[in-house]
Design a protein around this motif. Structure first.
Motif, short mmCIF file in Angstrom:
data_model
loop_
_atom_site.label_atom_id
_atom_site.label_comp_id
_atom_site.label_asym_id
_atom_site.label_seq_id
_atom_site.Cartn_x
_atom_site.Cartn_y
_atom_site.Cartn_z
N TYR A 297 -0.50 10.15 -1.87
CA TYR A 297 -0.94 8.79 -1.28
C TYR A 297 -0.71 7.50 -2.59
O TYR A 297 -1.03 7.94 -3.79
CB TYR A 297 -2.49 8.87 -1.48
N GLU A 298 -0.60 6.60 -2.21
CA GLU A 298 0.51 5.41 -3.20
C GLU A 298 -0.59 4.91 -3.81
O GLU A 298 -2.46 4.61 -3.48
CB GLU A 298 1.60 4.46 -1.93
N ARG A 299 -0.02 4.18 -5.14
CA ARG A 299 -1.55 3.52 -5.44
C ARG A 299 -2.27 2.01 -4.46
O ARG A 299 -3.69 1.84 -4.92
CB ARG A 299 -0.99 2.97 -7.27
N SER B 277 1.07 -3.02 -7.04
CA SER B 277 1.10 -2.81 -5.31
C SER B 277 -0.70 -3.00 -5.11
O SER B 277 -1.71 -2.57 -4.67
CB SER B 277 0.96 -0.33 -6.10
N HIS B 278 -1.23 -3.63 -5.96
CA HIS B 278 -2.56 -4.06 -6.11
C HIS B 278 -2.60 -5.27 -5.11
O HIS B 278 -3.63 -5.75 -4.56
CB HIS B 278 -3.47 -4.19 -7.59
N GLU C 84 5.10 2.31 -4.42
CA GLU C 84 4.48 2.50 -6.12
C GLU C 84 5.43 2.26 -6.95
O GLU C 84 6.44 2.00 -7.58
CB GLU C 84 4.98 3.92 -6.51
N SER D 286 0.91 -1.20 0.21
CA SER D 286 0.15 0.28 0.53
C SER D 286 1.09 0.92 -0.05
O SER D 286 0.83 2.37 -0.78
CB SER D 286 -0.50 -0.25 1.52
N GLN E 197 4.51 -2.07 -9.76
CA GLN E 197 2.98 -2.48 -10.22
C GLN E 197 2.62 -3.36 -9.80
O GLN E 197 1.93 -4.11 -10.50
CB GLN E 197 4.32 -3.06 -11.21
N ALA F 73 -6.09 11.67 -5.32
CA ALA F 73 -5.69 11.46 -5.64
C ALA F 73 -6.14 10.35 -7.23
O ALA F 73 -5.56 10.65 -8.26
CB ALA F 73 -5.11 10.90 -4.79
N GLU F 74 -7.75 10.34 -6.70
CA GLU F 74 -8.81 9.87 -7.90
C GLU F 74 -9.68 10.57 -7.60
O GLU F 74 -11.71 9.99 -7.35
CB GLU F 74 -8.96 8.30 -7.46
N ILE G 179 -4.63 3.18 -2.92
CA ILE G 179 -6.09 3.99 -3.33
C ILE G 179 -6.66 3.05 -3.51
O ILE G 179 -8.06 2.84 -3.52
CB ILE G 179 -5.56 5.11 -3.83
N PHE G 180 -5.46 1.49 -4.09
CA PHE G 180 -6.69 0.64 -4.97
C PHE G 180 -7.36 -0.16 -3.74
O PHE G 180 -8.39 -0.72 -4.40
CB PHE G 180 -5.29 -0.88 -5.51
#
Length: 976
Positions: A601-603, A569-570, A565, A562, A567, A636-637, A606-607
């Motif tokens: 905020y990292e991906r 991150s999900h 950053e 979390s 690939q 972020a989104e 957020i995901f």
């Protein structure tokens, strides 16, 4: 490149008090160590970390060359040498050996034991001798079945484990020589056997095959001399050429080769089977499936070839089916189910680990910093010894087995570190003069033999190698220290303890946000996962502790993914889910501190938050956390902000805060109907109806419907598995029911809501329980017919509507709200509602029906029956509540029977109840092939009723005149 972590997998050590220098040793199940020296085998009980004491001693026929133990059957097998001859013997019931002089029974394999000797066999150790036509070279016991495989020069002999039943209370262990595997062009130096998988290793070659029990190729059972194939001829040619050139001082080395699957048949090594067991044997092998062949070339980079460049430490490691890691379900069956199988073998400077069950795949390659002498593979680690070092490497067996157990492990619900992750060394520990190693349970057994001339004076004793915090070391002095050898039992620490050390170690990388933190925490996760896969070896308390560590490790990995950053991150989402942490607990682990005024905020985070808010988690965030989530997504989104605000988890958000951020979206050029609807929902939450109306007026009804399609949770939410209408939906029910019905219909059309969910929504919205149907739901059903949705089952929908129409007509029950559509609207817009037959109007007009709602329901029911799609036969049984005593009921019954072509009954009913409707009925229904009913049915009935007179005499007479008038122009057909 192998990364080294200076961790402490070894906890304490103890010295085995053996009297003679060990020549061979092996672990025996959970608590026993066997040590062979000279013509004796000593068994030691190993309990805990500080107690190793002699258990029993028994003599062998000669010096032990090979030694192996089988947990299945609890027997010890040895290859022994005496007078330059080798013998194969199995030691059974060895636990009953009390003293060295206790009596021992020696019997030949397959020898029948008579019942009178049962008590003798019960209380004494038995030695089973197994004669062979060739000298045995190596042995291997199947860890699952207990079968014994023996390697000879040109073949492998399989002895199946079985039991001779002496009586109902007693049986003895025995073997049956069931199969001979003939192998050409390879001499086994080591073999390994596990549930039909056979691995054979020579000095520079490895062959792995699977013995298949499928009887399709049964003709291959009987042994036939192998006809040399082309690859074999090629190999023989190379061999001849090699010998010729070597005589001229040349050395020819075959090039390295790796063949997988069926291609391994091209190795030039032939494998054929000869069945020697009884016909009624439960498992018989009929043919061979080739899995892997690998050949290595000696290292010729130096001027001299070394004789030590050869393979060693061949091993098949099974991992069994265990069930879910997060459940406490115990396996009631005693039989182990193989989940995955791994094969390890090693050269002096590099080791290879393969997975070989469903597919053959190279998992890991181990590069050693020094020349290795021997290695043992466990589900958690690979232990390798060099002349002066004990090395501990991580393995990927648990990661591979997890994917075998659950192919869908890498989803939004669960994850596992990849098998491609680089291996690392946890510890390289000094040990002087290492010669041999074995492993059982949580013990590593080491044989050391130091040469006094080569040992530096100031080098520390190997007994002091375990200086680690929190661990007390209590080595025991060997009985004969001056001999220069020792047999040590090194106890590996518990997986939970090592896991905690790895987590502490990872904190050094956490602030730097590097991949090293992820790697080390992944190693810790796999360590715990591997321990849980062998749940049969765990106590209930240990398993509970491991499960807690497993969840904690998932939380740590979720934190890493979390905040990094990358690939991947999900992966924060599945790891957080596996950790059991709530969304609030995850958010509380986030560092919200802002240094330079701008928060990034990292991906991964957020995901996770975005996906979690889309699910129905039945978790409501506090007002403070909700505000932080809104702030996070605005930064972020921003496009996700309207969706986030519609989550049930955001119920406690301050409406003013939400509207403030939504207005910022408008001012930044991000305007849409979804933002408008979100603001309208927040205005309702504040009680500002004027603001709500203004927002709703800013878009057309069609656009508003599109907005609800984009975010159904504006209208419908789920809490604890139940459909819950929102405050927005309740308000629309009162003010714009047509928009509400159109929106839910659009949701169904776009697969956002199911048929049953939609019905439940309207019932809950209108406060109706059980079988009570609100008018708004009837409006929705009618809208479904008008829209002709492809996924709607028409007959079910017809049944719902007709049942409701009939119930209202029979009960004289008006709808609870004003219907959105009239019968005329439905007839004009929906092809399933047909034009009502003209004679029905005549029938209805004969009685005064002043109730408008009643008349509308009747017209809709009549129109639906007159439509082209309605299955009349399915509704007739449900017409009973609608009595024919009323004109409404009569019209529906006659319509249904007319559609069923029961004209005789319909004419009788109309003549009895409403004669004035007979002629319009006949004119409309009795046409073409039904024309004869005018004369065969209608005219005779009228004449008969006129003769009888009565109150309806004039009506019958008028109807008769109508019949004659209607048929007069058709005189020609009358004669017909």
């Amino acid at each position: 490149m192998v990364q080294l972590y200076n961790l402490h997998p070894f906890g304490s050590q103890q010295v085995v008090p053996c009297k003679l220098e060990p020549e061979r040793f092996c672990g025996g199940g959970r608590d026993t160590l066997f040590v062979a020296a000279g013509c004796k085998v000593e068994a030691f009980t190993v309990v805990g970390q500080e107690l190793c004491q002699p258990r029993c001693v028994f003599s062998t026929l000669g010096r032990v060359l090979r030694l192996a133990y089988s947990e299945a059957g609890d027997y010890l097998v040895a290859i022994e040498e005496k007078n330059k001859a080798t013998f194969l013997r199995a030691y059974v019931n060895w636990r009953s050996k009390r003293t060295e002089n206790s009596r021992v029974c020696i019997r030949m394999v397959g020898h029948d034991v008579e019942a009178p000797f049962s008590e003798t066999f019960r209380d004494q150790m038995s030695i089973v001798e197994m004669p062979l036509s060739e000298a045995p070279l190596c042995i291997s016991c199947c860890p699952v079945k207990g079968d014994l495989l023996v390697g000879c020069t040109n073949n492998l002999v399989l002895f199946s484990l079985k039991y001779q039943i002496i009586n109902e209370e007693f049986s003895i262990l025995d073997f049956e020589r069931s199969l001979v595997i003939h192998i050409d062009n390879i001499t086994p130096a080591e073999i390994s056997f596990c549930v039909g998988y056979v691995a054979v290793m020579s000095e520079l070659e490895v062959l792995i095959v699977k013995l298949e029990s499928d009887p399709k190729n049964r003709e291959s059972v009987n042994y036939r001399p192998h006809k040399t194939t082309n690859p074999t001829k090629q190999a023989e040619g190379i061999s001849n050429e090699t010998s010729q050139l070597e005589s001229d001082d040349f050395v020819i080395c075959q090039k390295p080769m790796e063949l997988l699957g069926e291609k391994s048949k091209q190795s030039g090594i032939s494998v054929t089977l000869e069945s020697t067991g009884l016909a009624d044997e439960k498992i018989k092998y009929f043919h061979v499936r080739h899995l892997l062949y690998r050949r290595f070339a000696p290292d010729i980079s130096s001027c001299l070839l070394s004789d030590d460049v050869r393979l060693h430490s061949l091993q098949l490691l099974p991992i069994y089916q265990t069930g879910s890691l997060t459940s406490d379900r115990k396996n009631s069956s005693q039989e182990k189910v193989l989940l995955s199988l791994f094969c390890f073998f090693s050269l002096p400077h590099v080791g290879y680990l393969y997975m070989i069950v469903k597919s053959v795949e190279l998992l890991s390659v181990y590069q050693y910093p020094e020349k290795s002498q021997q290695a043992v593979l466990t589900p958690q680690f690979l232990h390798v010894i060099t002349s002066n070092n004990l090395q501990c490497y991580t393995v990927r067996c648990s990661a591979a087995a997890a994917r075998e157990e659950d192919p869908y492990v890498d989803t939004t619900l669960k994850a596992c570190p990849p098998i491609s992750m680089a291996v690392c060394a946890l510890r390289i520990q000094l040990f002087i003069g290492l010669k041999a190693i074995c492993h059982f349970k949580n013990h590593v057994v080491l044989l050391t033999k130091a040469d006094p001339e080569t040992v530096p004076e100031r080098r520390e004793s190997p007994k002091r190698f375990l200086s680690r915090k929190g661990t007390s070391v209590n080595p025991k002095t060997p009985p004969v220290a001056e001999a220069g050898w020792n047999l040590y039992i090194v106890n590996t620490i518990s997986p939970v303890q090592l896991y905690k050390e790895m987590v502490d170690y990872s904190n050094a990388y956490k602030t730097a946000k590097t991949q090293s933190c992820v790697h080390l925490l992944s190693e810790a996760h796999l360590l715990v996962r591997a321990a849980l896969m062998d749940a049969s070896q765990l106590e209930p308390g240990e398993k509970a502790e491991l499960l807690e560590a497993f969840k904690e490790s998932c939380g740590h990995l979720g934190d890493c993914y979390s905040r990094l950053e990358t690939q991947h991150s999900h992966l924060a989402l599945p790891y957080y889910k596996m950790s059991g942490l709530s969304m609030a607990e995850v958010l509380n682990r986030v560092d919200w501190a802002v240094e330079d005024g701008s928060q990034k905020y990292e991906r991964g985070l957020i995901f996770y938050i975005n996906h979690s808010l889309y699910e129905n988690l039945d978790e409501e965030l506090s007002e403070e956390l909700s505000a932080k989530v809104v702030q996070m997504f605005y930064a972020a989104e921003p496009k996700q902000l309207p969706h986030i605000l519609c989550s049930p988890s955001m119920k406690n958000i301050d409406p003013l805060t939400a509207i403030k951020y939504l207005r910022k979206l408008d001012t930044s050029g991000f305007s849409s109907v979804l933002v408008t609807l979100a603001k309208a929902a927040m205005a309702l939450k504040m009680g500002d109806l004027d603001m709500h109306r203004n927002e709703m007026k800013s878009h057309s009804e069609m656009k508003l419907v599109c907005g609800f399609i984009l975010e159904p949770r504006l209208l419908i939410q789920q809490r604890k598995g139940q459909i819950v209408p929102t405050e927005f939906a309740v308000h629309l029910k009162e003010t714009q029911p047509g928009l509400l019905v159109a929106s839910v219909l659009a949701l169904q059309k776009n697969n956002k809501i199911g048929i049953e969910e939609a019905d439940s929504f309207f019932k809950v919205l209108c406060g109706k329980d059980g079988d009570t149907i609100p008018q708004l739901l009837v409006d929705f059903w009618e809208a479904q017919l008008v829209a002709c949705l492809p996924d709607v089952v028409l007959q079910e929908l017809f049944f719902k509507l007709t049942s409701q129409y009939i119930w209202r007509l029979s009960k004289r029950q008006p709808p609870d709200t004003t219907p959105l559509r009239t019968s005329e609207d439905l007839i004009n817009t929906c092809s399933h509602y047909g034009l009502i037959n003209p004679w029905v109007n005549v029938l209805i007009s004969s009685e005064s029906l002043v109730d408008k709602n009643y008349m509308e329901d009747l017209s809709k029911l009549q129109s639906l029956i007159c439509g082209p799609s309605f299955d009349i036969a399915s509704i007739v049984p449900f017409l009973e509540p609608l009595s024919e005593d009323t004109v409404a009921g009569l019209s529906v019954h006659v319509l249904c029977h007319t559609r069923l072509k029961e004209y005789d009954q319909c004419i009788d009913r109309l003549l009895e109840r409403c004669p004035e409707a007979v002629i319009p009925y006949a004119n409309h229904e009795l046409k073409e092939e039904n024309r004869t009913l005018w004369w065969k049915k209608l005219l005779p009935e009228l004449c008969q009723r006129i003769k009888c007179g009565g109150e309806k005499y004039q009506l019958y007479l008028s109807s008769l005149k109508g019949v004659l008038f209607t048929t007069e122009p058709r005189g020609k057909s009358k004669k017909t």
